[in-house]
Design a protein around this motif. Structure first.
Motif, PDB file in Angstrom:
ATOM      1  N   LYS A   1       0.828  -1.208   0.000  1.00 35.96           N
ATOM      2  CA  LYS A   1       0.000   0.000   0.000  1.00 35.96           C
ATOM      3  C   LYS A   1       0.860   1.255   0.000  1.00 35.96           C
ATOM      4  CE  LYS A   1      -4.062  -1.996   2.209  1.00 35.96           C
ATOM      5  NZ  LYS A   1      -4.902  -2.060   3.414  1.00 35.96           N
ATOM      6  N   CYS A   2       1.920   1.244   0.791  1.00 40.99           N
ATOM      7  CA  CYS A   2       2.827   2.385   0.858  1.00 40.99           C
ATOM      8  C   CYS A   2       3.522   2.598  -0.498  1.00 40.99           C
ATOM      9  CB  CYS A   2       3.857   2.163   1.962  1.00 40.99           C
ATOM     10  SG  CYS A   2       4.854   3.602   2.345  1.00 40.99           S
ATOM     11  N   ILE A   3       3.912   1.509  -1.149  1.00 47.12           N
ATOM     12  CA  ILE A   3       4.552   1.597  -2.467  1.00 47.12           C
ATOM     13  C   ILE A   3       3.582   2.192  -3.482  1.00 47.12           C
ATOM     14  CG2 ILE A   3       5.426   0.220  -4.400  1.00 47.12           C
ATOM     15  CD1 ILE A   3       6.675  -1.658  -2.240  1.00 47.12           C
ATOM     16  N   LYS A   4       2.319   1.758  -3.442  1.00 44.66           N
ATOM     17  CA  LYS A   4       1.322   2.289  -4.370  1.00 44.66           C
ATOM     18  C   LYS A   4       1.134   3.789  -4.180  1.00 44.66           C
ATOM     19  CE  LYS A   4      -1.187  -2.012  -5.024  1.00 44.66           C
ATOM     20  NZ  LYS A   4      -2.371  -2.801  -4.739  1.00 44.66           N
ATOM     21  N   LYS A   5       1.127   4.240  -2.923  1.00 48.93           N
ATOM     22  CA  LYS A   5       0.999   5.668  -2.648  1.00 48.93           C
ATOM     23  C   LYS A   5       2.242   6.429  -3.110  1.00 48.93           C
ATOM     24  CE  LYS A   5      -2.095   5.052   1.278  1.00 48.93           C
ATOM     25  NZ  LYS A   5      -2.239   5.130   2.738  1.00 48.93           N
ATOM     26  N   ALA A   6       3.415   5.824  -2.919  1.00 51.09           N
ATOM     27  CA  ALA A   6       4.670   6.461  -3.316  1.00 51.09           C
ATOM     28  C   ALA A   6       4.773   6.590  -4.834  1.00 51.09           C
ATOM     29  CB  ALA A   6       5.854   5.670  -2.770  1.00 51.09           C
ATOM     30  N   VAL A   7       4.226   5.609  -5.549  1.00 50.86           N
ATOM     31  CA  VAL A   7       4.258   5.652  -7.018  1.00 50.86           C
ATOM     32  C   VAL A   7       3.457   6.847  -7.525  1.00 50.86           C
ATOM     33  CG1 VAL A   7       3.465   4.460  -9.104  1.00 50.86           C
ATOM     34  CG2 VAL A   7       4.703   3.204  -7.376  1.00 50.86           C
TER      35      VAL A   7
ATOM     36  N   GLN B   1       7.823   8.861  -5.787  1.00 48.45           N
ATOM     37  CA  GLN B   1       8.807   8.840  -4.713  1.00 48.45           C
ATOM     38  C   GLN B   1       9.425   7.457  -4.520  1.00 48.45           C
ATOM     39  OE1 GLN B   1       9.824  11.607  -2.831  1.00 48.45           O
ATOM     40  NE2 GLN B   1       8.722  12.619  -4.475  1.00 48.45           N
ATOM     41  N   ILE B   2       9.579   6.700  -5.605  1.00 49.78           N
ATOM     42  CA  ILE B   2      10.236   5.395  -5.484  1.00 49.78           C
ATOM     43  C   ILE B   2      11.438   5.324  -6.409  1.00 49.78           C
ATOM     44  CG2 ILE B   2       8.133   4.161  -4.849  1.00 49.78           C
ATOM     45  CD1 ILE B   2       8.266   2.896  -7.692  1.00 49.78           C
ATOM     46  N   ARG B   3      12.337   4.460  -6.052  1.00 48.46           N
ATOM     47  CA  ARG B   3      13.465   4.083  -6.908  1.00 48.46           C
ATOM     48  C   ARG B   3      13.292   2.601  -7.171  1.00 48.46           C
ATOM     49  NH1 ARG B   3      14.643   8.911  -8.544  1.00 48.46           N
ATOM     50  NH2 ARG B   3      15.425  10.275  -6.924  1.00 48.46           N
ATOM     51  N   ARG B   4      13.348   2.223  -8.442  1.00 44.89           N
ATOM     52  CA  ARG B   4      13.028   0.848  -8.835  1.00 44.89           C
ATOM     53  C   ARG B   4      14.202   0.218  -9.574  1.00 44.89           C
ATOM     54  NH1 ARG B   4       7.589   0.280 -11.962  1.00 44.89           N
ATOM     55  NH2 ARG B   4       7.684   2.424 -11.349  1.00 44.89           N
ATOM     56  N   GLY B   5      14.572  -0.985  -9.176  1.00 44.49           N
ATOM     57  CA  GLY B   5      15.635  -1.724  -9.855  1.00 44.49           C
ATOM     58  C   GLY B   5      16.972  -1.584  -9.146  1.00 44.49           C
ATOM     59  N   VAL B   6      17.814  -2.582  -9.302  1.00 46.48           N
ATOM     60  CA  VAL B   6      19.096  -2.641  -8.593  1.00 46.48           C
ATOM     61  C   VAL B   6      19.982  -1.454  -8.959  1.00 46.48           C
ATOM     62  CG1 VAL B   6      21.217  -3.973  -8.279  1.00 46.48           C
ATOM     63  CG2 VAL B   6      19.032  -5.153  -8.420  1.00 46.48           C
TER      64      VAL B   6
ATOM     65  N   LYS C   1       8.727 -11.119  -6.175  1.00 52.53           N
ATOM     66  CA  LYS C   1       9.137 -10.011  -7.036  1.00 52.53           C
ATOM     67  C   LYS C   1       8.018  -9.619  -8.000  1.00 52.53           C
ATOM     68  CE  LYS C   1      11.585 -13.058 -10.238  1.00 52.53           C
ATOM     69  NZ  LYS C   1      12.885 -13.438 -10.770  1.00 52.53           N
ATOM     70  N   THR C   2       7.154 -10.566  -8.348  1.00 52.66           N
ATOM     71  CA  THR C   2       6.018 -10.266  -9.223  1.00 52.66           C
ATOM     72  C   THR C   2       5.052  -9.312  -8.532  1.00 52.66           C
ATOM     73  OG1 THR C   2       6.234 -12.504 -10.113  1.00 52.66           O
ATOM     74  CG2 THR C   2       4.230 -11.310 -10.655  1.00 52.66           C
ATOM     75  N   ASP C   3       4.743  -9.607  -7.267  1.00 52.29           N
ATOM     76  CA  ASP C   3       3.844  -8.741  -6.502  1.00 52.29           C
ATOM     77  C   ASP C   3       4.478  -7.383  -6.233  1.00 52.29           C
ATOM     78  OD1 ASP C   3       2.037 -10.791  -6.494  1.00 52.29           O
ATOM     79  OD2 ASP C   3       2.433 -11.412  -4.433  1.00 52.29           O
ATOM     80  N   LEU C   4       5.800  -7.355  -6.043  1.00 52.59           N
ATOM     81  CA  LEU C   4       6.504  -6.092  -5.823  1.00 52.59           C
ATOM     82  C   LEU C   4       6.419  -5.207  -7.067  1.00 52.59           C
ATOM     83  CD1 LEU C   4       8.223  -4.436  -3.862  1.00 52.59           C
ATOM     84  CD2 LEU C   4      10.231  -5.587  -4.756  1.00 52.59           C
TER      85      LEU C   4
ATOM     86  N   GLY D   1       3.080  -0.633  -9.975  1.00 53.59           N
ATOM     87  CA  GLY D   1       2.347  -0.269 -11.189  1.00 53.59           C
ATOM     88  C   GLY D   1       3.006  -0.748 -12.459  1.00 53.59           C
ATOM     89  N   SER D   2       3.720  -1.863 -12.395  1.00 53.21           N
ATOM     90  CA  SER D   2       4.431  -2.390 -13.552  1.00 53.21           C
ATOM     91  C   SER D   2       4.011  -3.833 -13.797  1.00 53.21           C
ATOM     92  CB  SER D   2       5.933  -2.324 -13.285  1.00 53.21           C
ATOM     93  OG  SER D   2       6.649  -3.000 -14.272  1.00 53.21           O
ATOM     94  N   LYS D   3       3.998  -4.231 -15.050  1.00 54.98           N
ATOM     95  CA  LYS D   3       3.726  -5.639 -15.365  1.00 54.98           C
ATOM     96  C   LYS D   3       4.985  -6.464 -15.179  1.00 54.98           C
ATOM     97  CE  LYS D   3       0.136  -4.638 -18.755  1.00 54.98           C
ATOM     98  NZ  LYS D   3      -0.237  -4.664 -20.163  1.00 54.98           N
ATOM     99  N   ARG D   4       6.121  -5.787 -15.129  1.00 55.92           N
ATOM    100  CA  ARG D   4       7.419  -6.442 -15.019  1.00 55.92           C
ATOM    101  C   ARG D   4       7.770  -6.699 -13.557  1.00 55.92           C
ATOM    102  NH1 ARG D   4      10.324  -9.214 -17.935  1.00 55.92           N
ATOM    103  NH2 ARG D   4      12.553  -8.938 -18.014  1.00 55.92           N
ATOM    104  N   PRO D   5       8.254  -7.890 -13.217  1.00 56.51           N
ATOM    105  CA  PRO D   5       8.699  -8.139 -11.840  1.00 56.51           C
ATOM    106  C   PRO D   5       9.885  -7.239 -11.481  1.00 56.51           C
ATOM    107  CG  PRO D   5       8.493 -10.191 -13.053  1.00 56.51           C
ATOM    108  CD  PRO D   5       8.334  -9.089 -14.056  1.00 56.51           C
ATOM    109  N   THR D   6       9.963  -6.829 -10.239  1.00 58.08           N
ATOM    110  CA  THR D   6      11.029  -5.947  -9.761  1.00 58.08           C
ATOM    111  C   THR D   6      11.664  -6.582  -8.531  1.00 58.08           C
ATOM    112  OG1 THR D   6       9.739  -4.056 -10.484  1.00 58.08           O
ATOM    113  CG2 THR D   6      11.527  -3.603  -8.989  1.00 58.08           C
ATOM    114  N   CYS D   7      12.997  -6.614  -8.479  1.00 59.21           N
ATOM    115  CA  CYS D   7      13.638  -7.287  -7.346  1.00 59.21           C
ATOM    116  C   CYS D   7      13.949  -6.338  -6.203  1.00 59.21           C
ATOM    117  CB  CYS D   7      14.876  -8.054  -7.782  1.00 59.21           C
ATOM    118  SG  CYS D   7      16.186  -7.041  -8.407  1.00 59.21           S
ATOM    119  N   VAL D   8      13.974  -5.037  -6.431  1.00 57.81           N
ATOM    120  CA  VAL D   8      14.213  -4.097  -5.323  1.00 57.81           C
ATOM    121  C   VAL D   8      13.546  -2.759  -5.618  1.00 57.81           C
ATOM    122  CG1 VAL D   8      16.448  -3.370  -6.256  1.00 57.81           C
ATOM    123  CG2 VAL D   8      15.970  -3.037  -3.850  1.00 57.81           C
ATOM    124  N   ILE D   9      12.976  -2.180  -4.567  1.00 54.58           N
ATOM    125  CA  ILE D   9      12.364  -0.848  -4.639  1.00 54.58           C
ATOM    126  C   ILE D   9      12.752  -0.100  -3.383  1.00 54.58           C
ATOM    127  CG2 ILE D   9      10.149   0.366  -4.359  1.00 54.58           C
ATOM    128  CD1 ILE D   9       8.944  -1.444  -6.382  1.00 54.58           C
TER     129      ILE D   9
END
Length: 153
Positions: free
Chosen positions: A49-55, A59-64, A111-114, A119-127
């Motif tokens: 929920k916090c990530i969705k609000k940050a998007v 206010q997020i950084r996505r990807g290694v 990572k799929t849920d992350l 808000g991405s269809k692509r899996p992400t390993c770190v945010i």
């Protein structure tokens, strides 16, 4: 190359009816050995929920690569890592960077849920979620719970 229709009374019918959603317990099967501290089911939902609000506030950084760059620059926030990323070498240096800079970090099972929470269809390993006044209350709640988790061995 023809499709075979599944029997609606077959054993797979209930699993597909839920829309492909897997339970928290099913996601724990695919965890890496380094996935500590692991968020509970409740904390995982709060983090999503916090990530969705940050998007919404960008206010997020996505990807290694991006997260690593901004951690080196001294940016602060909660780092959320996916516990099912393989190979581990892709991101195993990030928890060490967090500990050196006293940044809170936590693992979640998928990572799929992350990626979906971001808000991405692509899996992400770190945010990395940065603080912002629009969702400060949710951020502080997550931060408090992440810091209360036992440190890894």
């Amino acid at each position: 190359m023809t499709k075979i229709k599944a029997d609606p009374d077959g054993p797979e019918a209930p699993a597909e009816a839920s829309g492909g959603e897997r339970t928290y317990q099913e996601l724990l099967v695919n965890l890496n050995p380094i996935a500590q501290p692991l968020a509970s089911r409740r904390l995982t939902r709060k983090l999503y929920k916090c990530i969705k609000k940050a998007v919404k506030q960008k206010q997020i950084r996505r990807g290694v690569k991006e997260v690593q760059k901004f951690v080196n620059k001294g940016e602060k926030g909660i780092m959320v890592l996916a516990g099912d990323t393989l190979p581990i070498e892709v991101y195993c240096h990030l928890p060490v960077m967090c500990e050196d800079r006293n940044l809170p970090y936590v693992y979640i099972p998928s990572k799929t849920d992350l990626g979906a929470a971001a808000g991405s269809k692509r899996p992400t390993c770190v945010i990395m979620v940065k603080p912002h006044e629009e969702y400060q209350e949710a951020y502080d709640e997550c931060l408090e719970e992440v810091q209360a988790l036992p440190p890894p061995l």
